[in-house]
Each structure stands twice: as C-alpha cells, then as structure tokens.
Design an enzyme around this catalytic site. Structure first.
Site, PDB file in Angstrom:
ATOM      1  N   LYS A  83       8.954   7.989  20.043  1.00 51.33           N
ATOM      2  CA  LYS A  83       8.962   8.292  18.597  1.00 51.33           C
ATOM      3  C   LYS A  83       9.027   7.312  17.315  1.00 51.33           C
ATOM      4  O   LYS A  83       9.509   6.747  16.836  1.00 51.33           O
ATOM      5  CB  LYS A  83      11.084   8.470  18.804  1.00 51.33           C
TER       6      LYS A  83
HETATM    7  C1  E4P Z   1      17.390  13.171  16.886  1.00 51.85           C
HETATM    8  O1  E4P Z   1      16.035  12.861  17.502  1.00 51.85           O
HETATM    9  C2  E4P Z   1      18.093  12.146  16.674  1.00 51.85           C
HETATM   10  O2  E4P Z   1      18.277  11.098  17.396  1.00 51.85           O
HETATM   11  C3  E4P Z   1      19.439  12.848  15.892  1.00 51.85           C
HETATM   12  O3  E4P Z   1      19.464  14.382  16.181  1.00 51.85           O
HETATM   13  C4  E4P Z   1      20.504  12.589  14.752  1.00 51.85           C
HETATM   14  O4  E4P Z   1      21.592  13.062  14.779  1.00 51.85           O
HETATM   15  P1  E4P Z   1      22.916  13.093  13.860  1.00 51.85           P
HETATM   16  O5  E4P Z   1      22.686  12.753  12.303  1.00 51.85           O
HETATM   17  O6  E4P Z   1      24.058  13.176  14.457  1.00 51.85           O
HETATM   18  O7  E4P Z   1      22.899  11.350  14.130  1.00 51.85           O
END
Ligand code: E4P
Length: 217
Positions: A83
């Site tokens: 990522k």
């Molecule tokens: C995605 O890969 C992220 O980890 C995640 O969806 C972030 O979500 P949040 O905005 O609820 O922290």
C-alpha cells in the site's frame, strides 16, 4: 463485488473469514499499531487465514524508502499487496514496483484526478476513502461513480477498492455503481446481516413449529 475486512485484528479476521464471504484484508499503520505482537508476523498470519490479497502500507515517504519497504512487504507472503500513499513519490514507486510485478494498492485517494494517476502508474487497486469525504461534507460515493466511469472509459485494469466504508449503505451503493471491492471494519460487515423482519420471521417459524411438534421432532 468482493468484500475485504479493513482490520489488523486476527480474531475478527478469523471469525469473518470462517463464514466464507471474505476475499481479502486491508490494513493501515493506525490499524496495525493497535494490535499486539510484531506487525510483520501479524501480516503473515492474516495472509494464512484469508488466502487472498492483504494490503500492508509503507511508512517511508521517500521514493527509495518506499521501494525498499515495499519489496520487504511483498516478500512476506505471496498474498501481500504493497500500500502506497497518493503522493508524487508514491505514484513513482507504484510504477516501479508494478513494473517489477509487485501488486500495489494506492491509498488516501480523494479525487478522480488522483485515481487517474494511480491507474496510469499501474496500480492493482485504488482506494478512495468515502467515509472521510463524508466527514468533511462531501458525498464520498460521488467519487466512486466518477472513478468507475473513468476506468471503464479507458479499460484501466486497476480495481476500485472502496475504502473508509462506514455503513451498509456505502456497500450497497458501491455494488450498484459497479465498484470492484469494498473494504469495511468487522462491525460494518456484521451490520450487513441484520434485518428486523428476518428475526421476527424466524422467531414465528420456530414458535409455530414448536406448537405443532412440542417434542422438537
Ligand atoms: C483503507 O484501506 C483504510 O484502511 C480505511 O478504509 C480507512 O478507513 P477510516 O477512514 O474509517 O479510518
């Protein structure tokens, strides 16, 4: 549409994967930092459970550092996806790692223009954060519609991974728009099961049965 769990919690991942409806896992530094134990070992355990794509995020913000960390993450397990944040260095590193055959999930995407860059850089997945857009008064799901349309126009192979999903409506809307994947916390996946008429209906079926067959046969 594929369903991923957005979590670093082994127990939650095990419980939901056992149902057979989970296709992958996304993590981020905030999620992994909450869990006990070595994060790399935790990622390996998650891969063994889900046997599908598991995203692990780099911490470095520099191009060389992203490459080094990305290659280490990819080596942890065949299911690992690197990522990278949507920055100039992240896009550059995405192109390099993708050219090397390493799958990349470009994260922290908040505009269609950014999603276009991720696709151009060969990302396997792009992660637009719908909940965080809702939080600042923009309709996050509008962005999903735009990205799906743009990717369809040019047959980009990058999969639209709807992230920061906060409720079942996000998931159903994503499915209607033709997004490839939704990633959600375990609590949101649990909410998908619920409907009061299911509980009322089942209760009545069982009571009627009990009246007719008190012995349970
Ligand atoms: C995605 O890969 C992220 O980890 C995640 O969806 C972030 O979500 P949040 O905005 O609820 O922290």
């Amino acid at each position: 549409m594929k369903l991923f769990i957005d979590s670093g919690n082994i127990k939650d991942i095990e419980t939901l994967c056992a149902l057979g409806i989970i296709d992958g896992v996304t993590t981020n530094p905030s999620l992994l930092a909450k869990e006990p134990g070595d994060y790399k070992e935790n990622l390996k355990k998650i891969c063994a459970i889900v046997k599908g794509p598991v995203s692990g995020e780099v911490i470095s913000t520099e191009y060389e550092g992203m490459l080094q960390e990305g290659r280490e993450i990819a080596k942890l397990d065949e299911h690992m996806v690197v990522k990278l944040p949507l920055t100039r260095n992240g896009i550059h590193a995405c192109k390099t790692l993708s050219n090397d055959g390493i799958r990349v999930n470009v994260t922290l995407v908040f505009s269609a223009a950014q999603a276009l860059l991720a696709a151009k850089a060969g990302a396997t997945f792009v992660s637009p954060f719908v909940g965080r857009l809702d939080d600042i008064g923009q309709t996050g799901m509008d962005l999903i519609g735009e990205i799906v349309q743009i990717y369809d126009n040019y047959d980009f192979e990058t999969e639209v991974l709807v992230a920061s999903c906060r409720n079942p409506i996000h998931i159903v809307d994503a499915a209607k728009m033709g997004a490839d994947i939704c990633t959600c916390p375990a609590v949101v996946i649990d909410q998908l099961f619920n409907h009061p008429l299911t509980n009322i209906g089942l209760d009545k079926f069982l009571k009627d049965w009990e009246k007719a067959y008190p012995s349970g046969k």
